[in-house]
Design an enzyme around this catalytic site. Structure first.
Site, PDB file in Angstrom:
ATOM      1  CG  ASP A  67      -0.420  -0.552   2.586  1.00 22.86           C
ATOM      2  OD1 ASP A  67       0.839  -0.167   2.661  1.00 22.86           O
ATOM      3  OD2 ASP A  67      -1.005  -0.930   3.439  1.00 22.86           O
ATOM      4  CG  ASN A 136      -9.875  -0.793  10.304  1.00 22.48           C
ATOM      5  OD1 ASN A 136      -8.770  -1.459  10.057  1.00 22.48           O
ATOM      6  ND2 ASN A 136     -10.155   0.272   9.791  1.00 22.48           N
ATOM      7  CG  HIS A 138      -6.668  -2.198   7.896  1.00 24.16           C
ATOM      8  ND1 HIS A 138      -6.429  -0.362   7.996  1.00 24.16           N
ATOM      9  CD2 HIS A 138      -5.344  -2.487   8.189  1.00 24.16           C
ATOM     10  CE1 HIS A 138      -5.443  -0.415   8.603  1.00 24.16           C
ATOM     11  NE2 HIS A 138      -4.623  -1.485   8.495  1.00 24.16           N
ATOM     12  CD  GLU A 143      -8.959   1.693   6.147  1.00 19.87           C
ATOM     13  OE1 GLU A 143      -8.724   0.609   7.059  1.00 19.87           O
ATOM     14  OE2 GLU A 143      -8.309   2.734   6.832  1.00 19.87           O
TER      15      GLU A 143
HETATM   16  P1  PGA Z   1       0.928  -2.315  12.938  1.00 23.89           P
HETATM   17  O1  PGA Z   1      -0.153  -2.101  11.529  1.00 23.89           O
HETATM   18  O2  PGA Z   1       1.736  -3.692  12.507  1.00 23.89           O
HETATM   19  O3  PGA Z   1       1.851  -1.164  12.742  1.00 23.89           O
HETATM   20  O4  PGA Z   1       0.050  -2.781  14.073  1.00 23.89           O
HETATM   21  C1  PGA Z   1      -0.813  -3.132  11.078  1.00 23.89           C
HETATM   22  C2  PGA Z   1      -1.635  -2.427  10.034  1.00 23.89           C
HETATM   23  O5  PGA Z   1      -2.338  -1.495  10.269  1.00 23.89           O
HETATM   24  O6  PGA Z   1      -2.145  -3.077   9.007  1.00 23.89           O
END
Ligand code: PGA
Length: 243
Positions: A67, A136, A138, A143
């Protein structure tokens, strides 16, 4: 979906490196999507150690960006490409010509997404997706709601993602509002998916991913029906859950 629960974050990274190494023995020419975010960083460090020791060969890897924020050039401190370059590409010695960017700074974002999907298609799909879990639910920036047919596309970040991404860049104001994300279709069809999850703040969402209804409201819940998916979580994230 297989679930492996281990003691702590260090064990998540070790175990994930073993799972990645096992999937590589089947295929030295590997197409890989590699998430940024906090959780997989030590996994990449572990893979780099293995490479240095001669236990892992990455010369056949082709790495795809998961992304990218819209409007952020590669030299911006918030560039997810730069993050991936420092954490994945350089330590694993993946050269630029074996890297596929998602160009959030392109003039034509739709064409940038189409180019990306075409590159995945012409590489016979993804062999391996290394992913983290958003607060959340995702995957990448798919999302809620995102269904399994969601293509690679431009998305508006949710308030939760803006909040969690603020931890990377300092402040919510620093987080771009839109991003490109690899679609659910390409991610869910990866032959191996390694989802790494650590920390008590992920416990509620991981429970929904593992045992809740499969719903676009929790995009990662679609992994429940992916036979090639291994979720590796520490005890803080998984509670007493077991496979
Ligand atoms: P994180 O992020 O590894 O920093 O918890 C994961 C994400 O938001 O996909």
């Amino acid at each position: 979906m297989n679930l492996i629960v281990v003691e702590d974050h260090a064990a998540v990274s070790q175990t994930a490196a073993e799972v990645v190494a096992a999937s590589i023995t089947e295929n030295a020419d590997l197409t890989v999507v590699a998430a940024t975010g906090t959780t997989p960083m030590d996994l990449y460090g572990e893979l780099a150690n293995r490479r240095r020791r001669g236990e892992l060969v990455t010369s056949g890897w082709r790495v795809f960006q998961l992304d990218e924020y819209v409007g952020i050039p590669a030299d911006d401190r918030r560039s997810l490409y730069q993050w991936m370059k420092c954490a994945v590409l350089d330590p694993l010695a993946i050269p630029a010509d074996r890297t596929v960017r998602l160009r959030g700074d392109a003039a034509d974002l739709v064409a940038a997404c189409d180019d990306y999907d075409l590159a995945i298609e012409s590489s016979r799909g993804l062999d391996l997706a290394i992913l983290g879990l958003g607060p959340n639910g995702h995957l990448g920036f798919n999302e809620p709601p995102s269904d399994p047919t969601s293509p690679t596309r431009v998305v508006t970040l949710s308030a939760e993602s803006i909040r969690s991404n603020a931890a990377y860049w300092g402040d919510e104001e620093d987080v771009p509002r839109c991003a490109l994300t690899a679609g659910m279709t390409v991610l869910l069809s990866a032959r191996h998916i390694v989802l790494v999850v650590s920390g008590g703040h992920k416990r509620g969402i991981l429970e929904r991913v593992l045992r809740g209804p499969v719903t676009p409201e929790v995009p990662a819940s679609h992994l429940q029906s992916c036979g090639g998916c291994t979720v590796i979580a520490d005890r803080l994230a998984a509670g007493h859950a077991s496979a």
